[in-house]
Design a protein around this motif. Structure first.
Motif, PDB file in Angstrom:
ATOM      1  N   ALA A  75       0.837  -1.213   0.000  1.00 31.97           N
ATOM      2  CA  ALA A  75       0.000   0.000   0.000  1.00 31.97           C
ATOM      3  C   ALA A  75       0.865   1.253   0.000  1.00 31.97           C
ATOM      4  O   ALA A  75       0.534   2.252  -0.642  1.00 31.97           O
ATOM      5  CB  ALA A  75      -0.921  -0.016   1.220  1.00 31.97           C
ATOM      6  N   THR A  76       1.986   1.184   0.710  1.00 34.12           N
ATOM      7  CA  THR A  76       2.903   2.334   0.742  1.00 34.12           C
ATOM      8  C   THR A  76       3.437   2.599  -0.666  1.00 34.12           C
ATOM      9  O   THR A  76       3.489   3.756  -1.110  1.00 34.12           O
ATOM     10  CB  THR A  76       4.069   2.056   1.736  1.00 34.12           C
ATOM     11  N   GLY A  77       3.762   1.527  -1.378  1.00 36.55           N
ATOM     12  CA  GLY A  77       4.235   1.682  -2.758  1.00 36.55           C
ATOM     13  C   GLY A  77       3.176   2.315  -3.642  1.00 36.55           C
ATOM     14  O   GLY A  77       3.461   3.217  -4.447  1.00 36.55           O
ATOM     15  N   GLY A  84      -2.716  10.524  -5.371  1.00 37.47           N
ATOM     16  CA  GLY A  84      -4.109  10.970  -5.519  1.00 37.47           C
ATOM     17  C   GLY A  84      -5.122   9.887  -5.182  1.00 37.47           C
ATOM     18  O   GLY A  84      -6.322  10.165  -5.039  1.00 37.47           O
ATOM     19  N   LEU A  85      -4.684   8.648  -5.077  1.00 40.37           N
ATOM     20  CA  LEU A  85      -5.620   7.547  -4.822  1.00 40.37           C
ATOM     21  C   LEU A  85      -5.960   7.441  -3.334  1.00 40.37           C
ATOM     22  O   LEU A  85      -5.124   7.732  -2.483  1.00 40.37           O
ATOM     23  CB  LEU A  85      -5.013   6.220  -5.294  1.00 40.37           C
ATOM     24  N   THR A  86      -7.189   7.022  -3.054  1.00 40.41           N
ATOM     25  CA  THR A  86      -7.582   6.725  -1.674  1.00 40.41           C
ATOM     26  C   THR A  86      -7.198   5.276  -1.404  1.00 40.41           C
ATOM     27  O   THR A  86      -7.688   4.365  -2.073  1.00 40.41           O
ATOM     28  CB  THR A  86      -9.110   6.892  -1.510  1.00 40.41           C
ATOM     29  N   VAL A  87      -6.301   5.067  -0.451  1.00 37.19           N
ATOM     30  CA  VAL A  87      -5.779   3.710  -0.210  1.00 37.19           C
ATOM     31  C   VAL A  87      -6.277   3.185   1.145  1.00 37.19           C
ATOM     32  O   VAL A  87      -6.058   3.815   2.181  1.00 37.19           O
ATOM     33  CB  VAL A  87      -4.230   3.691  -0.266  1.00 37.19           C
ATOM     34  N   ILE A  88      -6.963   2.046   1.077  1.00 44.06           N
ATOM     35  CA  ILE A  88      -7.547   1.432   2.280  1.00 44.06           C
ATOM     36  C   ILE A  88      -6.952   0.038   2.450  1.00 44.06           C
ATOM     37  O   ILE A  88      -6.877  -0.724   1.480  1.00 44.06           O
ATOM     38  CB  ILE A  88      -9.085   1.341   2.148  1.00 44.06           C
ATOM     39  N   VAL A  89      -6.537  -0.280   3.682  1.00 46.23           N
ATOM     40  CA  VAL A  89      -5.917  -1.581   3.939  1.00 46.23           C
ATOM     41  C   VAL A  89      -6.696  -2.322   5.030  1.00 46.23           C
ATOM     42  O   VAL A  89      -6.552  -2.023   6.211  1.00 46.23           O
ATOM     43  CB  VAL A  89      -4.437  -1.416   4.362  1.00 46.23           C
ATOM     44  N   ILE A 112       1.936   8.190   6.464  1.00 45.66           N
ATOM     45  CA  ILE A 112       1.516   8.187   5.060  1.00 45.66           C
ATOM     46  C   ILE A 112      -0.010   8.112   5.002  1.00 45.66           C
ATOM     47  O   ILE A 112      -0.645   7.484   5.851  1.00 45.66           O
ATOM     48  CB  ILE A 112       2.199   7.022   4.297  1.00 45.66           C
ATOM     49  N   ASN A 113      -0.590   8.781   4.027  1.00 48.25           N
ATOM     50  CA  ASN A 113      -2.057   8.917   3.985  1.00 48.25           C
ATOM     51  C   ASN A 113      -2.752   7.633   3.508  1.00 48.25           C
ATOM     52  O   ASN A 113      -3.174   7.511   2.360  1.00 48.25           O
ATOM     53  CB  ASN A 113      -2.413  10.097   3.072  1.00 48.25           C
ATOM     54  N   PRO A 250       2.768  16.632   9.038  1.00 48.00           N
ATOM     55  CA  PRO A 250       3.129  16.509   7.625  1.00 48.00           C
ATOM     56  C   PRO A 250       2.918  15.084   7.117  1.00 48.00           C
ATOM     57  O   PRO A 250       3.229  14.112   7.807  1.00 48.00           O
ATOM     58  CB  PRO A 250       4.604  16.897   7.610  1.00 48.00           C
ATOM     59  N   GLU A 251       2.363  15.006   5.906  1.00 47.99           N
ATOM     60  CA  GLU A 251       2.053  13.687   5.317  1.00 47.99           C
ATOM     61  C   GLU A 251       3.260  13.213   4.508  1.00 47.99           C
ATOM     62  O   GLU A 251       3.935  14.012   3.849  1.00 47.99           O
ATOM     63  CB  GLU A 251       0.805  13.821   4.445  1.00 47.99           C
ATOM     64  N   TYR A 252       3.521  11.919   4.527  1.00 50.26           N
ATOM     65  CA  TYR A 252       4.779  11.372   4.022  1.00 50.26           C
ATOM     66  C   TYR A 252       4.969  11.551   2.512  1.00 50.26           C
ATOM     67  O   TYR A 252       6.037  11.980   2.060  1.00 50.26           O
ATOM     68  CB  TYR A 252       4.856   9.883   4.384  1.00 50.26           C
ATOM     69  N   ALA A 253       3.932  11.227   1.719  1.00 48.71           N
ATOM     70  CA  ALA A 253       4.089  11.311   0.253  1.00 48.71           C
ATOM     71  C   ALA A 253       4.326  12.762  -0.167  1.00 48.71           C
ATOM     72  O   ALA A 253       5.139  13.046  -1.057  1.00 48.71           O
ATOM     73  CB  ALA A 253       2.866  10.723  -0.446  1.00 48.71           C
TER      74      ALA A 253
END
Ligand SMILES: Cc1ncc(C[n+]2csc(CCOP(=O)(O)OP(=O)(O)O)c2C)c(N)n1
Length: 268
Positions: A75-77, A84-89, A112-113, A250-253
């Motif tokens: 997911a981090t990758g 821009g994508l919404t990433v859900i794990v 990371i978001n 601050p967000e990582y990406a």
């Protein structure tokens, strides 16, 4: 409002046992993403292996079904290459905090978001009921026939201590609260952790004589209380539910993009 277009019906019937709480989580996630008006082409779910991880297959988003414990690394990758994508794990408790524990704490630390749902049934459901780091002491499991002697991790404390900027807990009994917290977790900019206590009647329930699925859900009702409630004040032994951490850092990406810009500026 339910939205069938977020479901891959061709993969039904699902693999979950009757009464498994994971179905309630799938249902609530589908309703929440539909209510939020999220474009399914902009949502990615990434999961490892486990009954919980199967949720990705049933969702008609972009989905990655990866390795047990490694979903957050994948997911981090995804997030780093397509911020821009919404990433859900969605993760099981074993997936998140046994084999995946190191990925989990570092994802929290990086901020990371990404939104992580820890679907905590306190046992390895898929592989036959082995105890997990969230089972706790005195629990019966196939690998603990004389009861577990390990203390459990507290997901909220681990996530908060490791630096997650949104940390919350709910249960499959409290579906309206779950929907609200899912929405907040997804909207939060930074690493969000939502622990969802969920029932595994087949292994955890049967081995620990907790009754059927409705009895296990009533256990969630009777043994948890909302943060700030009188109930919790009067009985601090109850498991607290609600939002424990919500802060902006601050967000990582984004920070990584700024680093690239700095490097480019320096090189001219
Ligand atoms: C590297 C690796 N180790 C072990 C397994 C076997 N395995 C698959 S799922 C699982 C545990 C599932 O438990 P959990 O993550 O808590 O999810 P649940 O099935 O309870 O929802 C294990 C040990 C695997 N697939 N890959």
């Amino acid at each position: 409002m339910s939205d069938k277009k977020h479901i891959r019906e061709k993969f039904f019937p699902h693999i979950w046992c009757p009464g498994c709480g994971h179905g309630t989580i799938l249902n609530t996630l589908v309703r929440t993403t539909a209510d939020m008006g999220l474009d399914q082409n902009n949502v990615v779910t990434v999961s490892g292996i486990g009954c919980s991880a199967r949720i990705s297959g049933y969702l008609d988003y972009h989905t990655l079904h990866t390795l047990h414990g490694r979903a957050l690394a994948f997911a981090t990758g995804v997030k780093m290459t397509s911020p821009g994508l919404t990433v859900i794990v969605p993760m099981g408790d074993g997936d998140a905090l046994a084999i995946g524990g190191n990925h989990f704490i570092h994802a929290c630390r990086r901020n990371i978001n990404i939104t992580a749902f820890v679907m905590n049934n306190r046992i390895y459901g898929m592989t036959g009921g082995q105890y997990s780091p969230l089972s706790g002491q005195g629990i019966s499991a196939t690998t603990a026939p004389y009861k577990s002697i390990d203390r459990e991790f507290d997901v909220v404390k681990i996530a908060s201590g490791a630096g997650a900027t949104f940390v919350a807990r709910t249960t499959t009994y409290h579906v309206q609260e779950m929907a609200k917290l899912m929405k907040k977790a997804i909207e939060h900019k930074g690493f969000s952790v939502l622990e969802i206590l969920t029932q595994c009647p087949t292994y955890f329930g049967r081995k620990n004589k907790m009754g059927e699925a409705p009895d296990m859900m009533l256990w969630f009702k009777d043994n948890t209380a909302a943060i700030g409630s009188r109930q919790l004040e009067e009985n601090p032994a109850l498991i607290p539910r609600g939002i424990f951490v919500e802060e902006q850092l601050p967000e990582y990406a984004e920070a990584y993009m700024e680093t690239i810009a700095r490097a480019k500026a320096k090189r001219g």
